[in-house]
Design a protein around this motif. Structure first.
Motif, mmCIF file in Angstrom:
data_model
loop_
_atom_site.group_PDB
_atom_site.id
_atom_site.type_symbol
_atom_site.label_atom_id
_atom_site.label_comp_id
_atom_site.label_asym_id
_atom_site.label_seq_id
_atom_site.Cartn_x
_atom_site.Cartn_y
_atom_site.Cartn_z
ATOM 1 N N ARG A 28 0.849 -1.171 0.000
ATOM 2 C CA ARG A 28 0.000 0.000 0.000
ATOM 3 C C ARG A 28 0.897 1.237 0.000
ATOM 4 N N PHE A 29 0.437 2.289 -0.608
ATOM 5 C CA PHE A 29 1.201 3.535 -0.650
ATOM 6 C C PHE A 29 0.904 4.335 0.598
ATOM 7 N N ASP A 30 1.960 4.757 1.308
ATOM 8 C CA ASP A 30 1.800 5.467 2.563
ATOM 9 C C ASP A 30 2.883 6.539 2.652
ATOM 10 N N LEU A 31 2.475 7.797 2.585
ATOM 11 C CA LEU A 31 3.431 8.910 2.617
ATOM 12 C C LEU A 31 3.923 9.242 4.015
ATOM 13 N N SER A 32 3.430 8.583 5.043
ATOM 14 C CA SER A 32 3.831 8.931 6.406
ATOM 15 C C SER A 32 5.319 8.631 6.658
ATOM 16 N N TYR A 33 5.934 7.758 5.848
ATOM 17 C CA TYR A 33 7.358 7.463 6.024
ATOM 18 C C TYR A 33 8.227 8.681 5.707
ATOM 19 N N ILE A 34 7.756 9.533 4.818
ATOM 20 C CA ILE A 34 8.533 10.698 4.391
ATOM 21 C C ILE A 34 8.807 11.651 5.548
ATOM 22 N N VAL A 35 7.945 11.714 6.541
ATOM 23 C CA VAL A 35 8.135 12.671 7.636
ATOM 24 C C VAL A 35 8.967 12.103 8.775
ATOM 25 N N LEU A 85 13.659 4.040 -0.954
ATOM 26 C CA LEU A 85 12.567 4.937 -0.580
ATOM 27 C C LEU A 85 11.233 4.387 -1.080
ATOM 28 N N LEU A 86 11.189 3.921 -2.319
ATOM 29 C CA LEU A 86 9.953 3.339 -2.844
ATOM 30 C C LEU A 86 9.548 2.083 -2.080
ATOM 31 N N MET A 87 10.524 1.269 -1.695
ATOM 32 C CA MET A 87 10.214 0.055 -0.938
ATOM 33 C C MET A 87 9.583 0.388 0.409
ATOM 34 N N TYR A 88 10.038 1.455 1.040
ATOM 35 C CA TYR A 88 9.445 1.858 2.309
ATOM 36 C C TYR A 88 8.096 2.545 2.103
ATOM 37 N N LEU A 89 7.957 3.357 1.060
ATOM 38 C CA LEU A 89 6.686 4.036 0.812
ATOM 39 C C LEU A 89 5.567 3.056 0.481
ATOM 40 N N TYR A 90 5.890 1.981 -0.207
ATOM 41 C CA TYR A 90 4.886 0.972 -0.576
ATOM 42 C C TYR A 90 4.853 -0.207 0.399
ATOM 43 N N HIS A 91 5.541 -0.113 1.510
ATOM 44 C CA HIS A 91 5.556 -1.127 2.573
ATOM 45 C C HIS A 91 6.015 -2.493 2.067
ATOM 46 N N ILE A 92 6.907 -2.507 1.101
ATOM 47 C CA ILE A 92 7.459 -3.775 0.616
ATOM 48 C C ILE A 92 8.371 -4.380 1.673
ATOM 49 N N VAL A 93 9.037 -3.529 2.443
ATOM 50 C CA VAL A 93 9.880 -4.014 3.535
ATOM 51 C C VAL A 93 9.032 -4.744 4.566
ATOM 52 N N GLU A 94 7.849 -4.211 4.836
ATOM 53 C CA GLU A 94 6.952 -4.864 5.794
ATOM 54 C C GLU A 94 6.352 -6.139 5.210
ATOM 55 N N LYS A 95 6.069 -6.131 3.919
ATOM 56 C CA LYS A 95 5.487 -7.322 3.289
ATOM 57 C C LYS A 95 6.444 -8.502 3.381
ATOM 58 N N TYR A 96 7.711 -8.242 3.159
ATOM 59 C CA TYR A 96 8.723 -9.294 3.233
ATOM 60 C C TYR A 96 9.501 -9.154 4.537
ATOM 61 N N HIS A 97 8.784 -9.194 5.648
ATOM 62 C CA HIS A 97 9.393 -8.975 6.959
ATOM 63 C C HIS A 97 10.329 -10.109 7.372
ATOM 64 N N ASN A 98 10.215 -11.275 6.756
ATOM 65 C CA ASN A 98 11.108 -12.384 7.093
ATOM 66 C C ASN A 98 12.516 -12.172 6.560
#
Length: 150
Positions: A28-35, A85-98
């Protein structure tokens, strides 16, 4: 600080229960990481790398060796930092948390510094300069200066 009515209050009791970590595994796209501080740093680095690339391409130095290296470094920095930055904005890091993100990038940084240290030690043994080059002239000139006046 003194408490006029007696001793200080006791800290709150800690529960001995367990904690659960919840991962939302959909992208999901989430701009809250930018701040956040890491988000601000990544955004600033993306902008600086892009500005560096534009400036060197608009200059007369873009075709010499240093300019080409500058372009290479700015584009590699833009690609890696922008990708992260894109990986964090789209929560790809969270998706592949393992996947151990911190260990993976820490390992790459350690290997990179190790290779750099090896190359520096090899250059030191060979008597190379850290930066620049030696200029050898075929003729040595001796200049004699008169003594200073009293």
């Amino acid at each position: 600080m003194a408490y006029p009515s007696g001793p200080p209050p006791a800290p709150p009791a800690q529960s001995l229960g367990s904690t659960n970590t919840v991962f939302i595994t959909e992208t999901r796209f989430d701009l809250s990481y930018i701040v956040t501080p890491p988000g601000i740093i990544k955004a600033v680095l993306v902008v600086l790398n892009l500005l560096c690339f534009i400036c060197i391409e608009a200059s007369a130095f873009r075709s010499n060796g240093r300019g080409v290296y500058f372009v290479f470094v700015s584009l590699v920095g833009l690609a890696f930092t922008g990708g992260l930055l894109l990986m964090y904005l789209y929560h790809i890091v969270e998706k592949y948390h393992n996947f151990k993100w911190f260990k993976f990038f820490g390992y790459l940084a350690m290997v990179s510094y190790g290779v750099d240290a090896f190359l520096k030690a090899k250059a030191l043994k060979a008597g190379e300069l850290a930066q620049g080059s030696r200029v050898h002239t075929g003729k040595q000139t001796h200049v004699t200066t008169p003594p200073a006046l009293p």
